[in-house]
Write a protein that holds these residues in place. Sequence first.
Motif, short mmCIF file in Angstrom:
data_model
loop_
_atom_site.label_atom_id
_atom_site.label_comp_id
_atom_site.label_asym_id
_atom_site.label_seq_id
_atom_site.Cartn_x
_atom_site.Cartn_y
_atom_site.Cartn_z
N HIS A 168 -34.36 18.58 28.53
CA HIS A 168 -34.58 17.52 27.83
C HIS A 168 -33.91 16.31 28.46
O HIS A 168 -34.10 15.17 28.21
CB HIS A 168 -34.01 17.84 26.52
CG HIS A 168 -32.89 18.43 26.55
ND1 HIS A 168 -32.30 19.73 26.98
CD2 HIS A 168 -31.32 17.90 26.27
CE1 HIS A 168 -30.89 19.90 26.93
NE2 HIS A 168 -30.51 18.86 26.54
N VAL A 169 -32.67 16.94 29.10
CA VAL A 169 -31.72 15.55 29.92
C VAL A 169 -32.52 14.88 30.81
O VAL A 169 -32.84 13.57 31.08
CB VAL A 169 -30.28 16.04 30.21
CG1 VAL A 169 -29.65 14.88 30.68
CG2 VAL A 169 -29.64 16.86 29.27
N ALA A 170 -33.19 15.83 31.99
CA ALA A 170 -33.75 15.21 32.94
C ALA A 170 -35.03 14.57 32.84
O ALA A 170 -35.53 13.60 33.18
CB ALA A 170 -34.10 16.40 33.76
N ASP A 171 -35.76 15.12 31.80
CA ASP A 171 -37.04 14.47 31.11
C ASP A 171 -36.74 12.88 30.87
O ASP A 171 -37.44 11.92 31.02
CB ASP A 171 -37.75 15.10 29.76
CG ASP A 171 -38.38 16.20 30.28
OD1 ASP A 171 -38.62 16.52 31.12
OD2 ASP A 171 -38.36 17.31 29.50
N LYS A 172 -35.58 12.93 30.12
CA LYS A 172 -35.46 11.36 29.65
C LYS A 172 -34.74 10.52 30.68
O LYS A 172 -35.04 9.41 30.89
CB LYS A 172 -34.02 11.64 28.49
CG LYS A 172 -34.41 10.81 27.37
CD LYS A 172 -33.15 10.79 26.27
CE LYS A 172 -33.28 9.70 25.34
NZ LYS A 172 -34.01 10.00 24.13
N VAL A 173 -34.12 11.08 31.81
CA VAL A 173 -33.29 10.22 32.80
C VAL A 173 -34.63 9.65 33.75
O VAL A 173 -34.62 8.70 34.15
CB VAL A 173 -32.38 11.05 33.40
CG1 VAL A 173 -31.97 10.20 34.65
CG2 VAL A 173 -31.07 10.98 32.63
N PHE A 174 -35.36 10.80 34.02
CA PHE A 174 -36.42 10.53 35.14
C PHE A 174 -37.75 9.99 34.67
O PHE A 174 -38.68 9.68 35.19
CB PHE A 174 -36.62 11.79 35.89
CG PHE A 174 -35.39 11.96 36.77
CD1 PHE A 174 -34.65 11.33 37.32
CD2 PHE A 174 -35.05 13.51 36.65
CE1 PHE A 174 -33.55 11.62 38.04
CE2 PHE A 174 -33.81 13.87 37.37
CZ PHE A 174 -32.91 13.09 37.98
N GLY A 175 -38.13 10.51 33.30
CA GLY A 175 -39.42 9.93 32.64
C GLY A 175 -39.50 8.99 31.76
O GLY A 175 -40.60 8.64 30.80
N HIS A 176 -38.28 8.68 31.11
CA HIS A 176 -37.89 7.90 29.99
C HIS A 176 -38.71 8.48 28.73
O HIS A 176 -39.34 7.72 28.04
CB HIS A 176 -38.68 6.32 30.20
CG HIS A 176 -37.57 5.46 30.70
ND1 HIS A 176 -37.66 4.24 30.52
CD2 HIS A 176 -36.37 5.68 31.24
CE1 HIS A 176 -36.54 3.55 30.87
NE2 HIS A 176 -35.87 4.25 31.32
N THR A 177 -38.72 9.81 28.67
CA THR A 177 -39.76 10.38 27.71
C THR A 177 -38.92 11.78 27.26
O THR A 177 -37.97 12.19 28.00
CB THR A 177 -40.98 10.92 28.16
OG1 THR A 177 -41.63 11.41 27.17
CG2 THR A 177 -40.84 11.66 29.38
N THR A 178 -39.12 12.22 26.04
CA THR A 178 -38.53 13.37 25.43
C THR A 178 -39.63 14.53 25.63
O THR A 178 -39.77 15.41 25.52
CB THR A 178 -37.91 13.20 24.19
OG1 THR A 178 -39.02 12.56 23.41
CG2 THR A 178 -36.77 12.55 24.00
N VAL A 179 -40.75 13.96 26.08
CA VAL A 179 -42.17 14.84 26.23
C VAL A 179 -42.04 15.72 27.37
O VAL A 179 -41.50 15.08 28.66
CB VAL A 179 -43.27 14.10 26.32
CG1 VAL A 179 -44.46 15.04 26.72
CG2 VAL A 179 -43.47 13.10 25.14
N PHE A 180 -42.17 16.87 27.48
CA PHE A 180 -41.75 18.09 28.27
C PHE A 180 -42.45 17.46 29.72
O PHE A 180 -43.71 17.15 29.71
CB PHE A 180 -42.34 19.25 27.89
CG PHE A 180 -42.26 20.27 28.86
CD1 PHE A 180 -41.04 21.03 29.29
CD2 PHE A 180 -43.35 20.69 29.51
CE1 PHE A 180 -41.22 21.96 30.21
CE2 PHE A 180 -43.39 21.66 30.47
CZ PHE A 180 -42.45 22.24 30.81
N GLY A 181 -41.92 17.66 30.89
CA GLY A 181 -42.41 17.73 32.12
C GLY A 181 -42.08 16.78 33.09
O GLY A 181 -42.77 16.65 34.20
N HIS A 182 -40.99 15.92 32.93
CA HIS A 182 -40.61 15.08 33.92
C HIS A 182 -39.21 15.74 34.53
O HIS A 182 -38.57 14.76 35.27
CB HIS A 182 -40.36 13.52 33.46
CG HIS A 182 -41.63 13.03 33.20
ND1 HIS A 182 -42.17 12.25 34.07
CD2 HIS A 182 -42.45 13.15 32.06
CE1 HIS A 182 -43.45 11.73 33.53
NE2 HIS A 182 -43.40 12.32 32.38
N THR A 183 -38.93 16.82 34.57
CA THR A 183 -37.75 17.33 34.75
C THR A 183 -37.71 17.75 36.35
O THR A 183 -38.91 17.91 36.94
CB THR A 183 -37.50 18.73 34.19
OG1 THR A 183 -36.15 19.09 34.47
CG2 THR A 183 -38.53 19.89 34.12
#
Length: 396
Positions: free
Chosen positions: A113-128
Motif C-alpha cells: 500500500h505504501v509503494a502503490d502510493k509512492v510509485f503510482g499515486h494511487t491506492t489501487v493495487f498494482g504499482h508496487t
Amino acid sequence: MRALVWHGTEDIRCDTVPDPKIEDERDAIIKVTTCAICGSDLHLYDHVMPGMEKGDVMGHEFMGEVVEMGKGVNGALRKGERIVVPFTIICGECDQCKRGYFSVCERSNRNKHVADKVFGHTTVFGHTTAGLFGYTHLTGGYQGGQAEYVRVPFADKTHIKVPEHLSDEQVLFLGDIFPTGWQAAVQADIQPTDTVAIWGAGPVGQMTLRSALLLGAKQVVCIDSVPERLEMARAGGAITVDNAQESVVERLNELTDGKGPEKCIDAVGMEAHSPRALEHAYDRLKQAVMLESDRAAVLREMIYVCRPAGIISIPGVYGGLVDKLPMGALMNKGLTIRTGQTHVNRWTDDLVKRIDDGQIDPSFVITHRVRLDQGPEMYKTFRDKKDNCIKVVLRP
Ligand code: NAD
Ligand code: ZN
Ligand code: ZN
C-alpha cells in the motif's frame, strides 16, 4: 544470532538480535555461509534512500544452507541444500511473475500500500515493487542477509539452485550484481556494431561491461575516476575514461567518429558525483534541503552524449525526484530509456550455465574477505573506496 543492524546515517553495528522463525508455510530459514555488501546498501548507509528503521537487519546479497522449512515449501528445497537467494522476493504466481517481471512481483511486498502510493499515486493495487531483503519498509521491511540466519519468504520460488562443485564465491553474485549487469546489457539490445558506454566501474559496472562483451558489443567504454576500478575494467576488456582527468564527451566522440555511443548504461545511480564542480554543488545542495532526492549528473551526461535513436539503460538505483533532466534532448534525439530493479530469476538459469562453462567467474571482483563483525568498518572502507576496495564478502 549476530547481524549487521542499521541504526542511522553512517551507523551500522554488529548486534545480537533474535533468530528468525518460520512465520508462513512458504518460509525457509537459511544459515548464511557467505554474503556481500552491495552499492545499493551504501544508499542506506548514507541515508539518501528513506524508509529504514532503527533495528533493521541489512543485506540482500547472500547465500547459505536450508536449515528449516514450512510445509508450503513442498519439496522445492531440501534440508541441508545450498542455495543462492535472489534479492527480489517472488511469489511466482502473480501476473508480473508469470511474465518474468519478478522485481515488480505484486504479492511479495507486504507494505505494498505504501509503494502503490509512492510509485503510482494511487491506492489501487498494482504499482508496487517486489519485496526486497534488507531494503527499507517501502519494499516490505524484510530482515536482510548480512546475518547468521535469515528468513526467506516464498522460499519455494525465491531461490537459485547452484551446482555443488562451484564455490560460494563463484555463485554468490547470482543473487544480485551479476544478473543486474546482465539485465542492464540485455536491456540495451546490444548489436555487433555498437559502442556501449558504461558510467561507473563499481561492482555493477564491472559485471555490466563483461556482460556487454559476452553479448557481442563492438567496443565497451567504462567511465569512472577511481584508478583501481578503471584498471579492473581494462582487465575485463573495456576501454576506460578517467572523468577526473579527461572530458567524457570528447573521449566518447573520439571513439565513435564523432557520433556518440549507441548504448549508454548508468551503473552509478542516485549518488553520482559530477566532475563539474558547479553542477555537483547544485545537486548536493538541492538533495540536502530535500528539493531533489537523487543526483542526476550521469543521467544528464548520458542524454547529451548518446547517439540519436540510441538506448539508455539504467540499473543504477534512484529513489525519488531528479532535477534538470534535458527532456528536449531526450525526446528530439529519439532515445529509449529502460531501467528497473533486476528480475533476478529471469536470468539466473542461463547465468549459472555460463559460470559452469567458464565463460565468466564473477568472483574476480572480490577485493576484501572479512568476518561479519568487521562489517561496520567495511561499509566505510567500501563507501570511501579506501584500501583499493571494490567488493566486500563477509562470512558470518
Ligand atoms: P559503487 O558505489 O561501488 O559504484 C559506483 C561507481 O560510480 C563508483 O566507482 C564511483 O566512483 C562511480 N561514479 C560516481 N559518479 C560518477 C560519474 N559522474 N561518472 C562515472 N562514474 C561515477 O556501487 P555498485 O555496487 O557498483 O552499484 C552501482 C549502482 O547500481 C548503485 O546505484 C546500486 O544501488 C545499483 N544497483 C542496482 C541494482 C538493480 O537491481 N537495478 C542492483 C544492484 C545495484
Ligand atoms: Zn544490491
Ligand atoms: Zn509475484
